[in-house]
Design an enzyme around this catalytic site. Structure first.
Site, short mmCIF file in Angstrom:
data_model
loop_
_atom_site.label_atom_id
_atom_site.label_comp_id
_atom_site.label_asym_id
_atom_site.label_seq_id
_atom_site.Cartn_x
_atom_site.Cartn_y
_atom_site.Cartn_z
N LYS A 69 0.83 -1.22 0.00
CA LYS A 69 0.00 0.00 0.00
C LYS A 69 0.86 1.26 0.00
O LYS A 69 0.48 2.27 -0.60
CB LYS A 69 -0.93 0.01 1.22
CG LYS A 69 -2.15 -0.87 1.03
CD LYS A 69 -3.34 -0.33 1.81
CE LYS A 69 -4.62 -1.02 1.36
NZ LYS A 69 -5.81 -0.38 1.88
N ARG A 70 2.01 1.20 0.64
CA ARG A 70 2.84 2.41 0.69
C ARG A 70 3.41 2.73 -0.69
O ARG A 70 3.76 3.87 -0.97
CB ARG A 70 3.97 2.25 1.72
CG ARG A 70 5.03 1.25 1.36
CD ARG A 70 6.03 1.05 2.49
NE ARG A 70 6.92 -0.05 2.23
CZ ARG A 70 8.05 0.05 1.55
NH1 ARG A 70 8.43 1.21 1.06
NH2 ARG A 70 8.82 -1.01 1.36
#
Length: 473
Positions: free
Chosen positions: A245-246
């Site tokens: 997700k980052r």
């Protein structure tokens, strides 16, 4: 080339993520390039993990991206009768058989194989062979059905991206095609679906490479011609680590919420692993006309969020504002703003797009056109909403109120003439106006800002800013 039929077949156990969207796009583009058909199939046989919420998210994401299926909705769970029919055909043909081995037996078998440093695999104990005597089926045990995999030879996979891959059949054990409760397994359902639906090209992630020889063998056992396969490499983060997700491993709908245009996201995705010379920006039609597997890399692609934002900004700058309007409308409404309460959206987009990378940014910076100001930027107000600024705004309001027509050219002449008449640079006049009508010292050109804001709203805000200065003092 005969009529191409491709498919995107997600499992509804989670959202439509960026890797799945790229696979769907490649499948869509390849079919469209050759005048073929693209199919969306929901592989929901994992009934414990599949959710309606995930199904809805897949359809929502695909619709937003404009990747439209050429067929009605297809769900594997609606095809169980067909799968059972094919299982029975295979049992009758001897290409499948019942296996009564218990879980405990299989666990012990694997433990013994591992102790001997062998690859854990089903040992064929219930596989019918010539001159082999099988024990009587144990009472009360519901058998699974296994595919009778060829014992010898090879599966030669001519992958459209990875090239030739060879698998020895002796390394492939007899996989289960129907569980003890009669529910068919993933690899079997996929085969029957691809066969029934005339899929000519299977384009999917390379995590499926090891499933492919098994599926090819089942298709051959059914007398079907296997489709061609293209296994797309995974997407890594910009740092080379597994995409998370980052890095940007978000759902497609999250990208919409972040202010991406669907065409911009597609453009960014198509360039993750595919290239056409040095070209960076493509229309949808150009993607269709130019996409091929000769220029899809077998190496993992790297996701760069900054590059994705850059592509989105280029789209906002060059796309016909009328195309951007529906998305801009959607973002304004998410801010609680009624787009009908201000100027038409297209000219606002035209004025804002140079300075906004996303539609979220554009909506935030355009809110003042549609909603009443909820205050002034503290720093900008301290600098520009002074006694001197208020005096200028009072005079200017009177001059603007007297204008016979409220047009951008007339406003340009009026504001510039006002500044010149007082021996001031334009900034000395324009900045107090901006803070008064926008709430901050940044906006599109002042003549366009006032024109789009409208006479009544402009004059009301100029007067409110004067009152603000007077009350403060």
């Amino acid at each position: 080339m005969s009529s191409v039929v491709t498919r995107f077949a997600p499992s509804p156990t989670g959202y439509l993520h960026i890797g799945g969207a790229r696979t769907a796009l490649f499948s869509y583009l390849y079919a469209k390039r050759f005048g073929g058909k693209f199919l969306l199939r929901i592989e929901d046989t994992d009934r414990e993990r599949s959710t309606q919420e995930a199904v809805d998210a897949i359809f929502e994401g695909m619709a937003w991206l404009g990747l439209k299926s050429d067929f009605a909705e297809i769900y594997q769970t609606q095809r169980f009768d067909r799968y059972r029919e094919v299982v029975q055909q295979m049992l009758a043909a001897g290409t499948a058989y019942y296996c009564y081995a218990s879980k405990e037996e299989l666990d012990q078998m694997r433990a013994e194989q591992m102790a001997r440093k062998e690859k854990p695999r089903y040992d064929g104990r219930w596989r019918p062979e010539r001159d082999k005597v099988l024990p009587a089926p144990p009472e009360g045990v519901q058998p699974v059905v296994r595919f009778r995999n060829p014992p010898d030879g090879q599966v030669v996979l001519k992958d459209l991206i990875k090239g030739e891959i060879v698998f020895d059949n002796k390394e492939l054990d007899d996989l289960i095609i129907a569980r003890a409760d009669g529910v068919p397994t993933y690899n079997f359902c996929v085969v029957v679906d691809d066969w029934d639906m005339g899929i000519t090209h299977v384009i999917r992630g390379d995590d499926h490479v090891n499933n492919t020889p098994r599926q090819i063998n089942i298709l051959k056992a059914l007398g079907a011609t296997p489709p061609e396969y293209a296994h797309v490499s995974m997407i890594l983060g910009a740092d080379g680590a597994k995409l998370s997700k980052r890095h940007g491993a978000l759902s497609v709908t999250e990208y919409r919420a972040m202010g991406f245009m669907p065409e911009a996201l597609l453009n960014y995705l198509v360039r993750l692993g595919w290239s056409h010379g040095d070209q960076e920006l493509f229309t949808r039609q150009e993607m269709i006309e130019k996409f091929d597997f000769d220029h899809v890399s077998a190496s993992p692609a790297r996701f760069d969020m900054e590059k994705a934002y850059w592509v989105n900004h280029q789209y906002l700058k060059i796309t016909d504002p009328a195309i951007v309007v529906p998305e801009f409308d959607w973002h304004l409404r998410r801010l609680g703003v009624d787009p009908a309460s201000g100027p038409a959206l297209a000219p606002v987009i035209e004025q804002q797009r140079e300075r906004c990378r996303t539609l979220v940014e554009m909506a935030e910076k355009s809110k003042f056109f549609y909603a009443e100001l909820d205050g002034y930027n503290e720093k900008d107000a301290a600098k520009h909403l002074t006694a001197e600024g208020a005096a200028l705004l009072t005079e200017l309001a009177a001059a603007l109120e007297a204008l016979p027509e409220w047009t951008a050219p007339a406003l340009h002449v009026a504001v510039n003439g006002f500044a010149e008449g007082r021996g001031l640079g334009l900034g000395k006049v324009a900045q107090p106006i901006r803070v008064a009508v926008v709430g901050m010292a940044i906006s599109p050109p002042i003549d366009q800002t006032l024109f789009l804001l409208g006479r009544d709203r402009t004059l009301a805000r100029l007067k409110a800013a004067v009152a603000y200065v007077q009350n403060k003092s």
